[in-house]
Write an enzyme that holds these catalytic residues in place. Sequence first.
Site, PDB file in Angstrom:
ATOM      1  N   LYS A 193      26.623 -32.806  33.776  1.00 19.91           N
ATOM      2  CA  LYS A 193      26.757 -31.996  34.990  1.00 19.91           C
ATOM      3  C   LYS A 193      26.201 -30.596  34.753  1.00 19.91           C
ATOM      4  O   LYS A 193      26.547 -29.926  33.784  1.00 19.91           O
ATOM      5  CB  LYS A 193      28.229 -31.873  35.386  1.00 19.91           C
ATOM      6  CG  LYS A 193      28.413 -31.027  36.640  1.00 19.91           C
ATOM      7  CD  LYS A 193      29.866 -30.688  36.924  1.00 19.91           C
ATOM      8  CE  LYS A 193      30.238 -29.290  36.532  1.00 19.91           C
ATOM      9  NZ  LYS A 193      29.581 -28.219  37.302  1.00 19.91           N
ATOM     10  N   GLU A 267      31.890 -25.322  22.988  1.00 24.56           N
ATOM     11  CA  GLU A 267      31.124 -24.109  22.670  1.00 24.56           C
ATOM     12  C   GLU A 267      31.527 -23.081  23.711  1.00 24.56           C
ATOM     13  O   GLU A 267      31.165 -23.206  24.880  1.00 24.56           O
ATOM     14  CB  GLU A 267      29.616 -24.374  22.779  1.00 24.56           C
ATOM     15  CG  GLU A 267      29.082 -25.470  21.867  1.00 24.56           C
ATOM     16  CD  GLU A 267      28.808 -24.991  20.446  1.00 24.56           C
ATOM     17  OE1 GLU A 267      29.144 -23.837  20.122  1.00 24.56           O
ATOM     18  OE2 GLU A 267      28.277 -25.793  19.666  1.00 24.56           O
ATOM     19  N   CYS A 301      26.261 -16.195  25.344  1.00 23.66           N
ATOM     20  CA  CYS A 301      27.560 -16.281  24.665  1.00 23.66           C
ATOM     21  C   CYS A 301      27.537 -15.517  23.352  1.00 23.66           C
ATOM     22  O   CYS A 301      28.540 -14.962  22.932  1.00 23.66           O
ATOM     23  CB  CYS A 301      27.913 -17.730  24.423  1.00 23.66           C
ATOM     24  SG  CYS A 301      26.542 -18.619  23.683  1.00 23.66           S
ATOM     25  N   GLU A 398      35.086 -10.684  26.859  1.00 25.54           N
ATOM     26  CA  GLU A 398      33.694 -11.051  27.115  1.00 25.54           C
ATOM     27  C   GLU A 398      33.298 -10.634  28.527  1.00 25.54           C
ATOM     28  O   GLU A 398      33.976 -10.975  29.489  1.00 25.54           O
ATOM     29  CB  GLU A 398      33.523 -12.566  26.953  1.00 25.54           C
ATOM     30  CG  GLU A 398      32.087 -12.996  27.127  1.00 25.54           C
ATOM     31  CD  GLU A 398      31.897 -14.497  27.010  1.00 25.54           C
ATOM     32  OE1 GLU A 398      32.634 -15.251  27.669  1.00 25.54           O
ATOM     33  OE2 GLU A 398      30.997 -14.909  26.259  1.00 25.54           O
TER      34      GLU A 398
HETATM   35  P1  NAP Z   1      32.624 -21.937  33.016  1.00 26.93           P
HETATM   36  O1  NAP Z   1      33.123 -21.306  34.232  1.00 26.93           O
HETATM   37  O2  NAP Z   1      33.595 -22.316  31.966  1.00 26.93           O
HETATM   38  O3  NAP Z   1      31.783 -23.203  33.472  1.00 26.93           O
HETATM   39  C1  NAP Z   1      31.106 -24.040  32.579  1.00 26.93           C
HETATM   40  C2  NAP Z   1      30.934 -25.392  33.205  1.00 26.93           C
HETATM   41  O4  NAP Z   1      32.196 -26.030  33.361  1.00 26.93           O
HETATM   42  C3  NAP Z   1      30.330 -25.350  34.584  1.00 26.93           C
HETATM   43  O5  NAP Z   1      29.498 -26.469  34.754  1.00 26.93           O
HETATM   44  C4  NAP Z   1      31.562 -25.427  35.460  1.00 26.93           C
HETATM   45  O6  NAP Z   1      31.286 -25.847  36.772  1.00 26.93           O
HETATM   46  C5  NAP Z   1      32.401 -26.417  34.708  1.00 26.93           C
HETATM   47  N1  NAP Z   1      33.834 -26.379  35.003  1.00 26.93           N
HETATM   48  C6  NAP Z   1      34.556 -25.424  35.635  1.00 26.93           C
HETATM   49  N2  NAP Z   1      35.865 -25.760  35.675  1.00 26.93           N
HETATM   50  C7  NAP Z   1      35.979 -26.953  35.041  1.00 26.93           C
HETATM   51  C8  NAP Z   1      37.076 -27.829  34.737  1.00 26.93           C
HETATM   52  N3  NAP Z   1      38.333 -27.528  35.082  1.00 26.93           N
HETATM   53  N4  NAP Z   1      36.834 -28.965  34.062  1.00 26.93           N
HETATM   54  C9  NAP Z   1      35.581 -29.286  33.670  1.00 26.93           C
HETATM   55  N5  NAP Z   1      34.495 -28.504  33.940  1.00 26.93           N
HETATM   56  C10 NAP Z   1      34.696 -27.351  34.604  1.00 26.93           C
HETATM   57  O7  NAP Z   1      31.556 -21.027  32.288  1.00 26.93           O
HETATM   58  P2  NAP Z   1      30.306 -20.332  32.963  1.00 26.93           P
HETATM   59  O8  NAP Z   1      30.803 -19.168  33.722  1.00 26.93           O
HETATM   60  O9  NAP Z   1      29.461 -21.333  33.641  1.00 26.93           O
HETATM   61  O10 NAP Z   1      29.495 -19.870  31.675  1.00 26.93           O
HETATM   62  C11 NAP Z   1      29.783 -18.723  30.991  1.00 26.93           C
HETATM   63  C12 NAP Z   1      30.614 -18.993  29.747  1.00 26.93           C
HETATM   64  O11 NAP Z   1      29.980 -19.939  28.908  1.00 26.93           O
HETATM   65  C13 NAP Z   1      30.790 -17.775  28.899  1.00 26.93           C
HETATM   66  O12 NAP Z   1      32.124 -17.636  28.497  1.00 26.93           O
HETATM   67  C14 NAP Z   1      29.901 -18.033  27.704  1.00 26.93           C
HETATM   68  O13 NAP Z   1      30.260 -17.346  26.554  1.00 26.93           O
HETATM   69  C15 NAP Z   1      29.992 -19.492  27.569  1.00 26.93           C
HETATM   70  N6  NAP Z   1      28.864 -20.025  26.824  1.00 26.93           N
HETATM   71  C16 NAP Z   1      29.071 -20.442  25.536  1.00 26.93           C
HETATM   72  C17 NAP Z   1      28.024 -20.940  24.788  1.00 26.93           C
HETATM   73  C18 NAP Z   1      28.235 -21.399  23.372  1.00 26.93           C
HETATM   74  O14 NAP Z   1      27.383 -22.118  22.867  1.00 26.93           O
HETATM   75  N7  NAP Z   1      29.316 -21.035  22.707  1.00 26.93           N
HETATM   76  C19 NAP Z   1      26.750 -21.034  25.351  1.00 26.93           C
HETATM   77  C20 NAP Z   1      26.568 -20.599  26.662  1.00 26.93           C
HETATM   78  C21 NAP Z   1      27.649 -20.115  27.381  1.00 26.93           C
HETATM   79  P3  NAP Z   1      30.891 -24.703  37.858  1.00 26.93           P
HETATM   80  O15 NAP Z   1      29.646 -24.088  37.433  1.00 26.93           O
HETATM   81  O16 NAP Z   1      30.710 -25.402  39.107  1.00 26.93           O
HETATM   82  O17 NAP Z   1      32.036 -23.761  37.880  1.00 26.93           O
END
Ligand code: NAP
Length: 487
Positions: A193, A267, A301, A398
């Site tokens: 997804k 991650e 991230c 963050e």
């Molecule tokens: P997010 O809000 O956690 O969303 C990530 C993904 O999960 C999206 O596809 C989101 O859908 C989905 N999602 C949301 N709620 C969910 C649930 N309850 N169950 C399953 N999936 C769910 O994060 P983001 O705002 O997209 O991305 C930013 C974050 O990603 C930051 O904290 C960043 O540090 C982290 N990140 C980490 C890495 C790493 O390798 N460590 C790399 C890149 C990013 P929607 O988009 O529709 O909400």
Amino acid sequence: MAKSPKLEFDVGWDLSPAPESTDHINLKGQYDLFINGKWTKPSSGKYFKTVNPANEKVLAEIAEANEKDIDKAVQAARKAYVEVWSKMPAAERGKYIYRIARLIQERAREFAVIESMDGGKAIRESRDVDVPLAAGHFFYYAGWADKLEYAFPNRRVHSLGVAGQIIPWNFPLLMAAWKIAPALATGNTVVIKSAETTPLTLYKLAEVIEASGIPPGVVNIVSGAGETGAAIVNHPDVDKIAFTGSTGVGKIIQRAVVGTNKKTTLELGGKAANIIFEDAPLDQAVEGVINGIYFNQGHVCCAGSRLFIQESVSDLVLRKLKDRMESLIVGDPLDKNTDIGAINSKEQLGTINHFIKTGKDEGAEMYQNSCSLPDKGYWCRPTLFTNVSQSSKIVQEEIFGPVLAVQTFRTIDEVISKANNTPYGLSAGVWTDKGSKIFNLTSQMKAGIVWANTYNKFDPTSPFGGYKESGFGREGGLHGLKPYLKI
Ligand code: NAP
Ligand code: MG
């Protein structure tokens, strides 16, 4: 000095607009789900819009997958796993993965432009970082497909089955490559997804997957919001969950898989320290700091969002840093001269602005690039805070935007304890002329990656992942195969 018409501040030269053409891209008005090799209407009939954050224009309507659609996708993935993919000779599997890699390369310009339009990142980055690295990951893991016995000598390895994968919006195509390539190489099938604000390059990837001739159902691509992700996590017939996103959602997922057989990798977020010692090559370090935090609008991230400067050089480094910040070009993501594109969404801009306000309220001193910003779209000037304390919110939490918190230090022990003092542990950077200092520091830093005299360097052969609340499991390199195998 001449004034840049776009920037309204002295940069010492004039840059004419140099937008990348959009003539060669091919976008449909509407995208359905890619399930079992077919473009499939969502069972709810619902579509949501994806917009270009640089001008707020709608780019396409995107199918919203619900539980029924996820069930369909998981069933397709299971059937493909049992009947075709798990039985196929490994070298054959590898051929399909190579084909995907080559097709991404062939369509690299289209991928880069669409990534910049959908997500707001500067074309220089999508063109030079996201797309080549995505192709690189497919090439790298294609090579492993028939060599797993050499990756794990004297061990028997087995694929897991169906992998459910959920990715964020900061590197859509690249995150998809990080997840799909090792899953396929190890003989698993996939339901993945995209994030709600950046679905387009995953559906372009679906076109590539279709063109590769890979058997239907091996890769299924869906879109939707958090509930769609939850439906993947909670589906009983998924064997493995790979998630990249926020620590908050990571915790929800970890709770959801407790007591199940699902193997999981998370991650999550980060709050990296970038550390400059007095003996460092300072201009190079300043460039690394700029790259570390302002690259991709700070939507990284592993962004170097905390800077520690040794006290003896702190005035000098700060002056150099502010000078360099002033020359950064903020604007049209498709312009080849742009350094900093648009913030990914209105929501994310709200979050960043909230943190900037908090920083000011907490008494920190703010410095921003003085450029003008476009009227439409979501923008944030590169921002720096000094006079912050270890407990400041902007130091601990963050932000995921182009906001840097600067502190000083005197000794190596002091900076190590300050740098380790957050709930996260994804990455760090160190700038010094002394190799012994690098080794001393890297051995004591609680961070999955420590860059020395460079920052934000990625390579498919190199593992990536965090400590503490930055998650667990590794992606990339040989380590990236393990989470998809029973060994
Ligand atoms: P997010 O809000 O956690 O969303 C990530 C993904 O999960 C999206 O596809 C989101 O859908 C989905 N999602 C949301 N709620 C969910 C649930 N309850 N169950 C399953 N999936 C769910 O994060 P983001 O705002 O997209 O991305 C930013 C974050 O990603 C930051 O904290 C960043 O540090 C982290 N990140 C980490 C890495 C790493 O390798 N460590 C790399 C890149 C990013 P929607 O988009 O529709 O909400
Ligand atoms: Mg978008």
